[in-house]
Design an enzyme around this catalytic site. Structure first.
Site, PDB file in Angstrom:
ATOM      1  N   HIS A 267       0.877  -1.194   0.096  1.00 14.02           N
ATOM      2  CA  HIS A 267       0.097  -0.012  -0.160  1.00 14.02           C
ATOM      3  C   HIS A 267       0.739   0.964  -0.005  1.00 14.02           C
ATOM      4  O   HIS A 267       1.628   1.594  -0.829  1.00 14.02           O
ATOM      5  CB  HIS A 267      -0.942  -0.206   1.178  1.00 14.02           C
ATOM      6  CG  HIS A 267      -2.055   0.715   1.296  1.00 14.02           C
ATOM      7  ND1 HIS A 267      -2.494   1.636   0.100  1.00 14.02           N
ATOM      8  CD2 HIS A 267      -2.811   1.031   2.245  1.00 14.02           C
ATOM      9  CE1 HIS A 267      -3.388   2.412   0.510  1.00 14.02           C
ATOM     10  NE2 HIS A 267      -3.667   1.995   1.739  1.00 14.02           N
ATOM     11  N   HIS A 308      -2.498  -2.292  -9.896  1.00 14.99           N
ATOM     12  CA  HIS A 308      -3.357  -1.581  -8.909  1.00 14.99           C
ATOM     13  C   HIS A 308      -4.669  -2.807  -8.916  1.00 14.99           C
ATOM     14  O   HIS A 308      -5.114  -3.234  -9.901  1.00 14.99           O
ATOM     15  CB  HIS A 308      -3.747  -0.214  -9.378  1.00 14.99           C
ATOM     16  CG  HIS A 308      -4.275   0.558  -8.422  1.00 14.99           C
ATOM     17  ND1 HIS A 308      -5.590   0.452  -8.050  1.00 14.99           N
ATOM     18  CD2 HIS A 308      -3.797   1.316  -7.565  1.00 14.99           C
ATOM     19  CE1 HIS A 308      -5.999   1.102  -6.862  1.00 14.99           C
ATOM     20  NE2 HIS A 308      -4.718   1.852  -6.485  1.00 14.99           N
ATOM     21  N   ASP A 364       2.881   5.608  -6.916  1.00 12.79           N
ATOM     22  CA  ASP A 364       3.919   5.110  -6.147  1.00 12.79           C
ATOM     23  C   ASP A 364       5.109   5.013  -7.033  1.00 12.79           C
ATOM     24  O   ASP A 364       6.487   4.978  -6.556  1.00 12.79           O
ATOM     25  CB  ASP A 364       4.109   4.170  -5.276  1.00 12.79           C
ATOM     26  CG  ASP A 364       2.964   4.575  -4.073  1.00 12.79           C
ATOM     27  OD1 ASP A 364       3.119   5.615  -3.770  1.00 12.79           O
ATOM     28  OD2 ASP A 364       2.143   3.588  -3.681  1.00 12.79           O
TER      29      ASP A 364
HETATM   30  N1  ACO Z   1       4.617  -7.046 -10.430  1.00  9.35           N
HETATM   31  C1  ACO Z   1       4.598  -8.268 -11.103  1.00  9.35           C
HETATM   32  N2  ACO Z   1       3.667  -8.991 -11.124  1.00  9.35           N
HETATM   33  C2  ACO Z   1       2.383  -8.298 -10.599  1.00  9.35           C
HETATM   34  C3  ACO Z   1       2.545  -7.085 -10.035  1.00  9.35           C
HETATM   35  C4  ACO Z   1       3.753  -6.548  -9.927  1.00  9.35           C
HETATM   36  N3  ACO Z   1       3.678  -5.285  -9.195  1.00  9.35           N
HETATM   37  N4  ACO Z   1       1.265  -6.981  -9.473  1.00  9.35           N
HETATM   38  C5  ACO Z   1       0.267  -7.985  -9.849  1.00  9.35           C
HETATM   39  N5  ACO Z   1       1.300  -8.878 -10.077  1.00  9.35           N
HETATM   40  C6  ACO Z   1       0.798 -10.102 -10.838  1.00  9.35           C
HETATM   41  C7  ACO Z   1       0.038 -11.023  -9.719  1.00  9.35           C
HETATM   42  O1  ACO Z   1       1.392 -11.991  -9.467  1.00  9.35           O
HETATM   43  C8  ACO Z   1      -0.891 -11.832 -10.444  1.00  9.35           C
HETATM   44  O2  ACO Z   1      -0.205 -12.643 -11.584  1.00  9.35           O
HETATM   45  P1  ACO Z   1      -1.098 -14.247 -11.578  1.00  9.35           P
HETATM   46  O3  ACO Z   1      -2.345 -13.791 -12.165  1.00  9.35           O
HETATM   47  O4  ACO Z   1      -0.006 -14.841 -12.579  1.00  9.35           O
HETATM   48  O5  ACO Z   1      -0.959 -14.993 -10.336  1.00  9.35           O
HETATM   49  C9  ACO Z   1      -1.595 -10.711 -11.183  1.00  9.35           C
HETATM   50  O6  ACO Z   1      -0.651  -9.931 -11.464  1.00  9.35           O
HETATM   51  C10 ACO Z   1      -2.689 -10.229 -10.775  1.00  9.35           C
HETATM   52  O7  ACO Z   1      -2.291  -9.546  -9.460  1.00  9.35           O
HETATM   53  P2  ACO Z   1      -2.954  -9.568  -7.827  1.00  9.35           P
HETATM   54  O8  ACO Z   1      -1.890  -9.637  -6.991  1.00  9.35           O
HETATM   55  O9  ACO Z   1      -4.052 -10.507  -8.013  1.00  9.35           O
HETATM   56  O10 ACO Z   1      -3.681  -8.069  -7.741  1.00  9.35           O
HETATM   57  P3  ACO Z   1      -4.138  -7.277  -6.653  1.00  9.35           P
HETATM   58  O11 ACO Z   1      -5.339  -6.514  -7.179  1.00  9.35           O
HETATM   59  O12 ACO Z   1      -4.548  -8.298  -5.556  1.00  9.35           O
HETATM   60  O13 ACO Z   1      -2.910  -6.564  -6.117  1.00  9.35           O
HETATM   61  C11 ACO Z   1      -1.505  -4.732  -5.826  1.00  9.35           C
HETATM   62  C12 ACO Z   1      -2.997  -5.012  -6.561  1.00  9.35           C
HETATM   63  C13 ACO Z   1      -1.284  -5.126  -4.381  1.00  9.35           C
HETATM   64  C14 ACO Z   1      -1.298  -3.230  -6.115  1.00  9.35           C
HETATM   65  C15 ACO Z   1      -0.255  -5.598  -6.716  1.00  9.35           C
HETATM   66  O14 ACO Z   1      -0.424  -5.028  -8.078  1.00  9.35           O
HETATM   67  C16 ACO Z   1       1.118  -5.131  -6.120  1.00  9.35           C
HETATM   68  O15 ACO Z   1       1.442  -6.015  -5.069  1.00  9.35           O
HETATM   69  N6  ACO Z   1       1.739  -4.225  -6.936  1.00  9.35           N
HETATM   70  C17 ACO Z   1       2.869  -3.638  -6.310  1.00  9.35           C
HETATM   71  C18 ACO Z   1       3.100  -3.152  -4.829  1.00  9.35           C
HETATM   72  C19 ACO Z   1       2.318  -1.481  -5.361  1.00  9.35           C
HETATM   73  O16 ACO Z   1       2.904  -0.865  -6.015  1.00  9.35           O
HETATM   74  N7  ACO Z   1       1.473  -1.169  -4.483  1.00  9.35           N
HETATM   75  C20 ACO Z   1       1.043   0.269  -4.536  1.00  9.35           C
HETATM   76  C21 ACO Z   1      -0.319   0.187  -4.856  1.00  9.35           C
HETATM   77  S1  ACO Z   1      -0.973   1.879  -5.120  1.00  9.35           S
HETATM   78  C22 ACO Z   1      -1.128   2.356  -3.699  1.00  9.35           C
HETATM   79  O17 ACO Z   1      -1.716   1.675  -2.479  1.00  9.35           O
HETATM   80  C23 ACO Z   1      -1.257   3.779  -3.250  1.00  9.35           C
END
Ligand code: ACO
Length: 433
Positions: A267, A308, A364
């Site tokens: 987050h 996201h 971010d």
């Molecule tokens: N890098 C690589 N792979 C990713 C990323 C990433 N940043 N984000 C998601 N994925 C992949 C997952 O592994 C998943 O792959 P799969 O389908 O093969 O299993 C797929 O994309 C879907 O991802 P989920 O984790 O199901 O997406 P969710 O909506 O639960 O998560 C989140 C969203 C937490 C933001 C995620 O994208 C993430 O962890 N990003 C990196 C952290 C980040 O930048 N957070 C800031 C968010 S903005 C904020 O809070 C202000």
């Protein structure tokens, strides 16, 4: 004539039910009538992490994740970032309308005159170790404010709520700056009433001897960043504030829960994690290797600052931030990690893995680079997020408290543990297999 209802046939019993659809939702309590027999509890929805469950009605922030739209009270984020100021946006979030000149001046004056913290808060902060993370100091100190303002318990009193909200918005920069000064071993700098919200914060952070003058471009840039971070509807931290607040606890305790949620690397901690990731990569030539690890890591290694839960085309805040970055780098000089970030973004946007999963840069991805260029340590990045988000948390808290439909938050569970069994005397236990 089409009806706004959903007809459900329960194939276990052959019975049919009709439930109303309102705002594109069914009310999941309506499913409870669907039973196989009189001792059946009734059908529930199972939705870990609230992927498809609305927890409230809200008139504050609108997001269309597919189209990349973000609006506060109907105003597009791009227009607010260009034309407004953070305190004006805070007022908008809280009151629902942009303030008149007079209203803004009264609100600014109020916030300015609540920036001081009780001297005991300072002593409280002195108790932290020298290397305490400023976000942990911020969360604990905000929670401690509930002990300083016992009147905050009167959450049914509109005037009391207004005072606590003003205090929270006003004191957040002071506590944030004190957290930083504590970790640096520097004396605290008291707030100045003749400075803007942002200039006051920057001065409390950075002033050491002599006169300190905030650069107007950096002041404006941070103000825009504050606008971009002010609210984002029902994200993890806001849901925490609403959930904790639903127990009718005071707003300081509820907002402290929000700070805790925001601290996490998925987050608000993501901006800090992005910077560490860019430093680890170290050079543009190492990017292909890094991307390979992300793709092969079964979700363990992530491209921080990408992806996201809601935005599946682009994060509109990331677009504004790129413009702000250029303005800041013109003053501070380019952040050497920018080249790595730009190349990482270019590759990721072309790579099938990221394209297929609709992973785009989020707010971010670039904010950390700007903060670093402005001279903030990485540990301060989530704190810089928490300051403006306090306006959103408070607006959401106020909305929750005054919503007659809300009750104490209490999800259901699907129990998967042992069935009923009798207690075994200690000497007769065989231990875990
Ligand atoms: N890098 C690589 N792979 C990713 C990323 C990433 N940043 N984000 C998601 N994925 C992949 C997952 O592994 C998943 O792959 P799969 O389908 O093969 O299993 C797929 O994309 C879907 O991802 P989920 O984790 O199901 O997406 P969710 O909506 O639960 O998560 C989140 C969203 C937490 C933001 C995620 O994208 C993430 O962890 N990003 C990196 C952290 C980040 O930048 N957070 C800031 C968010 S903005 C904020 O809070 C202000």
């Amino acid at each position: 004539m089409p009806k706004d209802t959903l007809t459900i046939t329960d194939n276990r019993t052959g019975k049919t039910y009709e439930v109303p659809i309102e705002n594109g939702c069914i009310r999941t309590p309506d499913l409870r009538q669907i039973k196989t027999g009189s001792d059946d509890f009734g059908l529930m929805g199972y939705d870990p992490a609230f992927l498809n469950t609305a927890n409230c009605k809200s008139a504050i922030t609108f997001i269309d994740g597919d189209k990349g739209i973000l609006e506060y009270r109907g105003y597009p984020i791009e227009q607010l970032a260009e034309k407004s100021s953070f305190l004006e946006v805070a007022y908008l979030l809280l009151k629902g309308e942009l303030p008149t000149e007079k209203e803004l001046s009264v609100f600014t004056d109020l916030v300015t005159h609540h920036t001081y913290v009780h001297e005991n808060v300072k002593s409280f902060m002195d108790g932290f170790r020298y290397d305490a993370h400023p976000m942990s100091m911020l969360g604990s100190t905000v929670a401690a404010l509930s002990g300083f303002y016992p009147d905050a318990k009167n959450i049914r009193d509109e005037r009391s709520r207004e005072i606590q909200i003003t205090r929270l918005i006003a004191k957040m920069p002071t506590i944030a700056a004190f957290s930083y000064r504590h970790t640096m071993g520097l004396p605290y700098v008291y707030p100045s009433n003749d400075l803007s919200y942002v200039a006051n914060f920057l001065t409390m952070m950075k002033h050491i001897g002599g006169a300190y003058k905030v650069h107007p471009v950096l002041e404006k840039a941070l103000d825009v960043l504050f606008i971009l971070h002010a609210d984002h509807e029902q994200n993890c931290s806001t849901t925490s504030v609403r959930t904790v607040g639903s127990s009718q606890v005071d707003p300081y305790s509820a907002v402290a829960a929000g700070v805790g949620a925001l601290y996490g690397p998925l987050h608000g901690g993501a901006n800090e994690a992005v910077l560490r990731m860019l430093r680890d990569i170290g050079h543009v030539s190492k990017i292909p290797d890094f991307i390979k690890q992300v793709k092969g890591g079964e979700g363990e290694k992530k491209l921080m600052g990408f992806g996201h839960r809601v935005y599946k085309s682009y994060d509109p805040r990331a677009k504004v931030i790129k413009r702000v970055a250029d303005e800041v780098f013109d003053v501070t000089g380019k952040n050497p990690l920018l080249d790595i970030a730009l190349e990482l973004e270019r590759i990721a946007l072309e790579d099938e893995y990221f394209v297929k999963r609709k992973l785009y840069p989020n707010v971010d991805f670039y904010s950390g680079l700007i903060y670093e260029a402005m001279g903030f340590q990485a540990e301060m990045f989530p704190v810089l997020f928490a300051i403006p988000r306090t306006a959103g948390w408070c607006a959401q808290w106020e909305e929750m408290v005054t919503d007659n439909e809300q009750k104490i938050a209490r999800p259901r569970q699907i129990y998967t543990g042992a069935t009923r069994r009798d207690y075994v005397a200690r000497e007769k236990r065989t231990g875990q297999k």
